[in-house]
Scaffold this active site. Structure first.
Site, PDB file in Angstrom:
ATOM      1  N   GLU A 198      -0.064   5.827   2.629  1.00 13.11           N
ATOM      2  CA  GLU A 198      -0.407   4.612   1.896  1.00 13.11           C
ATOM      3  C   GLU A 198      -1.373   5.005   0.805  1.00 13.11           C
ATOM      4  OE1 GLU A 198      -1.859   1.815   4.810  1.00 13.11           O
ATOM      5  OE2 GLU A 198      -0.111   2.221   6.060  1.00 13.11           O
TER       6      GLU A 198
ATOM      7  N   ASP B  88     -12.290  -4.647   1.818  1.00 16.06           N
ATOM      8  CA  ASP B  88     -12.699  -3.280   2.136  1.00 16.06           C
ATOM      9  C   ASP B  88     -14.178  -3.128   2.403  1.00 16.06           C
ATOM     10  OD1 ASP B  88     -10.295  -1.591   2.021  1.00 16.06           O
ATOM     11  OD2 ASP B  88     -10.113  -2.449   0.017  1.00 16.06           O
TER      12      ASP B  88
END
Lengths: 393, 255
Positions: free
Chosen positions: B45, B56
């Site tokens: 990924e 995040d």
């Protein structure tokens, strides 16, 4: 009602809920419940009682005589600066804290730029005895020290946001991350008409008390509830949306939204979103934002921490795109000068945010007898340091 | 032919590695992909960085910022990926936020993915309804899988809807958290993982967020088709010789 949100959470091309799955249950819980809770008679009763006895509403609509003489029109100031905690922000936090209680939440988080929304959130958390965490950009913590102290006195934990430009945008990112990590017991009180649906609508509803009162006050003072112009400053756009709300469908009332040009729209140090921005997604909604051709968010600049935001709420984007609202901008210097002018003509020291709206009066031409309402969204106590430095007081 | 589908049909305990494109150095993107395949990764990924990555934690935020500061853009990334399929045969997904995709243009984005041999995408802030209405046609036309996330709070009905919309795999978050939190598999997590396993979804599942080492990886594999490591890998390649860092990190996962 053509400018209000549709059942999918959109205002024309703007709005929606662009959120990661982690936030979906929280936002969905709000979406399913907010109108039901807000429209409940007991909620309305408690909300209005607090606005009256705790906030001090209705805020006056003041015909500023000397300002009116200067501009050759009737200039009315909607005195949100006289609210408890010194700005319009408390209208929304009172509404949202009552709503959070109804949803059974135990912990409140919020972002803040100038510190006004942080103070307003910390205030209602103290009032209702709920845990409070405020995210604030490191840069803003420095330039708004008195508000940081106020939040701490009120029992809030102030967490510095140290990523990116270290201002409002980054504080919002940190608050969203907190919410992702605390999905069950926490309510996020967003302070502006931004964020995923239903936030822009919910905040607008709570702030709409500004125009609801203005209409009644205008009718009593002028014999008509429709002014010629309504002006307000726009960062994310909550005071402007509150000020515009009940005038949006009165098409003969001109809506003027004043953005922060910073050091000039072409200087590279600006927060004039509609001038510099393009359509895109920020903080959970599709709107207009300042960004690079690659879609990275550009760091804005304004002397006023409350306007230092690279986007505007989706409803503003819609008013702008449809031409219903006129979106203009005012520089740092013009706003500071307007702040001093109001102080000396009317004895009112405005927040630098609100001074942006006042500064635009200088650029308008009025016919005698026209009625103009300016939303004086906050008072200038928090900005004294900036005024002192600029005017060498 | 779809590399993702083939992988899940042929292998168990799949190890997928996330890394940020253009990090630690702007030109490292392809080198990392090749090193990862050589050291046994099953799937990749590749993150395209965004200035405001709300899902995040600090490590991936910092890698994104460094990559952007070094000049990474989607346009540059697709140029770098032109040679992807010379030496990389495992499935590759792009992962990132929706705004850069919008500015690049959805059609252009899908086309560019297909041209360089990208097999799918993960765009956490792209809502399901928007995907269905505006993106799905284009993704399918270019044979791209779109991967959705689910959390312990995702309702069963919604999980079934996601299962119907996707054709790659479902990304199972170990908990509602930003990236980089440690996986603590307690009773509630196990109940959740088992609940999903017993739903017998048509798509395979991968567990992500909080997987950092062999132990957490093995644990995750007992509930799903495999697991995804991101933050721990991004940390591991921050400095030193890139090839060595990659192969050292991957050693722990060799049988």
């Amino acid at each position: 009602m053509k400018y209000k949100v549709n059942e999918k959470g959109y205002y024309g091309d703007f709005g929606g809920a662009y959120i990661p799955e982690m936030l979906y249950p929280n936002v969905e819980e709000l979406r399913q419940n907010y109108l039901k809770i807000i429209n409940d008679a007991d909620f309305q009763k408690e909300f209005h009682q607090l606005l009256k006895d705790y906030v001090g509403r209705p805020s006056p609509l003041y015909l500023a005589k000397r300002l009116s003489e200067r501009y050759g029109a009737n200039i009315f100031l909607k005195r949100e600066d006289l609210n408890h905690t010194g700005a319009h922000k408390i209208n929304n936090t009172i509404g949202q804290i009552l709503l959070a209680e109804k949803l059974g939440k135990k912990r409140i988080i919020a972002e803040t730029g100038a510190g006004q929304h942080g103070v307003a959130t910390a205030t209602v958390c103290a009032l209702r005895n709920l845990e409070c965490v405020i995210y604030m950009g490191e840069v803003d913590i420095e330039r708004q020290a008195p508000n940081v102290a106020r939040m701490k006195m009120l029992g809030a934990k102030v967490v510095p946001a140290s990523s990116g430009s270290k201002t409002l945008k980054d504080a919002t990112n940190e608050a969203m991350r907190d919410w992702i990590n605390n999905p069950v017991d926490t309510h996020y009180i967003i302070g502006s008409v931004v964020g995923p649906h239903p936030y822009p609508d919910m905040v607008a509803i709570f702030q709409s008390i500004i125009s609801e009162e203005t209409k009644k006050q205008l009718l009593a003072q002028t014999g008509s509830d429709q002014p010629d112009y309504v002006l307000a400053c726009v960062g994310g756009g909550s005071n402007a949306m509150g000020m515009f709300y009940h005038f949006m469908d009165d098409e003969n009332v001109k809506l003027v939204a004043v953005e922060a040009a910073g050091k000039g729209v072409s200087s590279g140090f600006s927060a004039a979103t509609t001038y510099l921005g393009k359509e895109g997604v920020l903080h959970g909604s599709r709107s207009i934002l300042m960004q690079t051709p690659d879609g990275q968010v550009v760091e804005p600049h304004s002397v006023s921490a409350g306007l230092d935001y690279p986007g505007i709420g989706p409803q503003h984007a819609h008013l702008f795109k449809t031409g219903r609202g006129q979106y203009v901008s005012i520089t740092d210097e013009e706003s500071l000068d307007a702040g001093l002018l109001l102080t000396q003509l009317e004895g009112i020291i405005p927040a630098i945010e609100s001074a942006h709206a006042l500064a635009y009066l200088e650029k308008m031409e009025f016919k005698t007898g026209e009625n103009v309402v300016v939303c004086l969204s906050g008072r200038g106590d928090k900005d004294l340091d900036t005024y002192i430095k600029y005017f060498k007081l | 032919m779809n590399r993702i589908k083939q992988l899940f049909e042929s292998k168990k305990n799949i190890l997928s590695i996330y890394y940020t494109a253009g990090y630690p150095n702007i030109g490292d993107t392809i080198q990392i992909a090749e090193a990862l395949e050589q050291s046994g990764a099953d799937m990749l990924e590749i993150g395209f960085p965004y200035s405001d990555p709300v899902a995040d934690g600090p490590v991936i935020q910092a890698s994104s910022k460094q990559s952007l500061d070094q000049g990474m853009t989607l346009k540059l990334l697709f140029e770098q990926l032109k040679d992807l399929r010379k030496n990389v045969t495992i499935p590759v997904l792009l992962m990132g936020y929706v705004n850069p995709v919008l500015q690049f243009g959805v059609e252009n984005f899908c086309k560019a993915c297909a041209e360089v041999g990208v097999d799918g995408c993960i765009v956490p802030d792209l809502p399901m309804v928007e995907y269905e209405e505006f993106y799905k046609g284009c993704f399918e036309e270019h044979n791209l899988s779109n991967v959705f996330l689910i959390t312990p709070q995702t309702a069963e009905e919604r999980i079934h809807k996601i299962d119907g919309l996707t054709n790659g795999f479902i990304y199972l978050l170990s908990s509602s958290a930003t990236t980089g939190k440690n996986l603590e598999v307690g009773d509630t997590t196990e109940t959740y993982f088992s609940r999903i396993k017993n739903m017998h979804l048509k798509n395979p599942t991968m567990i992500g967020f909080g997987i950092s080492d062999r132990k957490t990886f093995d644990k995750a594999c007992s509930f799903a088709n495999g697991a995804i490591i991101g933050t721990a890998f991004v940390k591991a390649i921050a400095d030193g010789n890139l090839k060595e860092s990659v192969s050292n990190f991957m050693k722990a996962f060799k049988d």
